[in-house]
Design an enzyme around this catalytic site. Structure first.
Site, PDB file in Angstrom:
ATOM      1  N   THR A 294       0.817  -1.216   0.000  1.00 13.41           N
ATOM      2  CA  THR A 294       0.000   0.000   0.000  1.00 13.41           C
ATOM      3  C   THR A 294       0.849   1.263   0.000  1.00 13.41           C
ATOM      4  O   THR A 294       0.512   2.254  -0.668  1.00 13.41           O
ATOM      5  CB  THR A 294      -0.925  -0.001   1.226  1.00 13.41           C
ATOM      6  OG1 THR A 294      -1.683  -1.209   1.235  1.00 13.41           O
ATOM      7  CG2 THR A 294      -1.873   1.185   1.188  1.00 13.41           C
ATOM      8  N   ARG A 295       1.952   1.245   0.721  1.00 14.57           N
ATOM      9  CA  ARG A 295       2.755   2.463   0.860  1.00 14.57           C
ATOM     10  C   ARG A 295       3.473   2.864  -0.422  1.00 14.57           C
ATOM     11  O   ARG A 295       3.976   3.981  -0.527  1.00 14.57           O
ATOM     12  CB  ARG A 295       3.770   2.274   1.994  1.00 14.57           C
ATOM     13  CG  ARG A 295       3.154   2.418   3.379  1.00 14.57           C
ATOM     14  CD  ARG A 295       4.167   2.152   4.477  1.00 14.57           C
ATOM     15  NE  ARG A 295       4.372   0.717   4.674  1.00 14.57           N
ATOM     16  CZ  ARG A 295       5.254   0.204   5.525  1.00 14.57           C
ATOM     17  NH1 ARG A 295       6.032   1.012   6.227  1.00 14.57           N
ATOM     18  NH2 ARG A 295       5.376  -1.103   5.661  1.00 14.57           N
ATOM     19  N   MET A 296       3.508   1.980  -1.406  1.00 15.23           N
ATOM     20  CA  MET A 296       4.096   2.356  -2.691  1.00 15.23           C
ATOM     21  C   MET A 296       3.195   3.323  -3.459  1.00 15.23           C
ATOM     22  O   MET A 296       3.651   4.051  -4.336  1.00 15.23           O
ATOM     23  CB  MET A 296       4.332   1.109  -3.552  1.00 15.23           C
ATOM     24  CG  MET A 296       5.379   0.153  -3.012  1.00 15.23           C
ATOM     25  SD  MET A 296       7.048   0.822  -2.964  1.00 15.23           S
ATOM     26  CE  MET A 296       7.482   0.840  -4.696  1.00 15.23           C
TER      27      MET A 296
END
Length: 370
Positions: free
Chosen positions: A18-20
């Site tokens: 998700t953090r990408m």
């Protein structure tokens, strides 16, 4: 199965990432010309495992399509529901007969971990006759990593995930890399009994270490002194850091092989680039894809070469070349664009047309290229 050849290497590549903040699956982001997953696969192949297994989950169809093209030898296991690292390994054990021997577990978002490091882990695991051996390191800022808990004698007791750690445990700087060597049969049995009574309600692979120790098995650890070796990628900033680490390694390899890199800070190179002895790479140069630079050739400053072959003794300056062939002793540039399919014959020169940015014209041998 020999002690040096693992029964399997399991690559966990099912995370959502998700953090990408990307439409592309995290493990398919590219670093130095290869996806992160391809770097991990290359390191795993250095161990020559009997089985090479990749666990996919989020956007698994895309990852499986990539594997079918670039790693058809890998066996794919699908994790339909993300239930943690222990759950991922459990479904592997249920689907694949791991048999006997050593099983190495690593991650698809750990592209800078070298095969040599995993091979050392396997040797240490075997030499210590351990049921499990965890690869650890010490970090000045251990945020986000599981902490290594040891007893008064320094023996590994358990691994506590940060979300479940108390303030004293969070102050510990020795961390779990997430990479392990296990005895196959013991892993397959213990992973069935991993609890979910933790902050995330997931099956943690780290708990296998505590289970095996509680049952009287020897568990060990191997300290990796270079924390960058076990660097994991979770966002774009860490992706750039991983690229810097790999690029530095690649440049050092070629410089030690007899290549001059004038300014490593401004030079980037892909993993599949090949450089000949006494080649010279000038500042501000990018070498991408399957580019090959011949012995004694000079490339740069200010060049971008992609899938291009440069012959021995050729010179390329301030040029963009894509899928081009530059013959031995030929000269390209300055300020030249060589589009796909361009071929400069040995000794030929190509220069930019005055007043026509990007266009180029060949000149006779010995003519002024400027």
């Amino acid at each position: 199965m020999s002690e040096s050849r693992p029964a399997a290497v399991i690559i966990l590549a099912a995370g959502k990432g998700t953090r990408m903040k990307s439409a592309l699956p995290k493990v398919l982001h590219t670093i130095c010309g290869r996806t992160m997953l391809d770097h991990v696969l290359a390191a795993a192949r250095d161990l020559d495992p009997a089985e090479l297994i990749v666990v996919v989950g989020h956007r698994g169809d895309e990852v499986m399509q990539h594997l079918s093209e670039y790693a058809p030898d890998a066996r794919v296991v699908v994790q339909q529901q993300r239930g943690g690292t222990g759950h991922a390994v459990r479904i592997v054990a249920e689907e694949v007969s791991l048999g006997h021997g050593t099983v190495v577990v690593t991650y698809g978002d750990a592209p800078v971990l070298r095969g040599a490091t995993m091979a050392t882990l396997v040797r240490e695991h075997s030499a210590r006759h351990a049921a499990a051996t965890a690869l650890t390191t010490v970090m000045d800022d251990p945020t986000g990593y599981g902490r290594i808990i040891r007893d008064a004698d320094g023996a590994l007791v358990e691994i506590i995930e940060e979300a479940d750690a108390d303030p004293h445990q969070r102050a510990i700087k020795e961390v779990n890399s997430g990479v392990y060597a296990f005895e196959a049969a013991l892993l397959a049995d213990a992973v069935k009994r991993v609890p979910t009574n933790n902050a995330k309600g997931e099956e943690y692979l780290t708990d296998v270490v505590a289970i095996l120790r509680a049952e009287g098995h020897h568990v060990a650890s191997m300290l990796e002194k270079d924390a960058k070796e076990v660097f994991g990628v979770n966002d774009r900033a860490q992706l750039a850091q991983a690229r810097q680490i790999l690029n530095t390694r690649l440049l050092e390899h070629w410089m030690r092989a007899g290549v001059t890199v004038v300014d490593p800070v401004t030079t980037s190179i892909d993993a599949d680039v090949v450089l000949g002895p006494d080649a010279e790479i000038g500042p501000g140069t990018q070498l991408e894809g399957a580019t090959v630079i011949g012995a004694g050739a000079r490339v740069g400053p200010g060049c971008l070469l992609r899938d291009t072959t440069v012959g021995e003794g050729a010179a390329v300056t301030h040029a963009v070349c894509e899928s081009a062939v530059i013959g031995a002793g030929a000269v390209a540039g300055p300020f030249t664009y060589l589009p796909p399919g361009t071929r400069l014959e040995p000794g030929e020169r190509m220069r930019a047309l005055a007043g026509c940015a990007g266009a180029a014209t060949p000149t006779s041998e010995g003519a002024d290229p400027a």
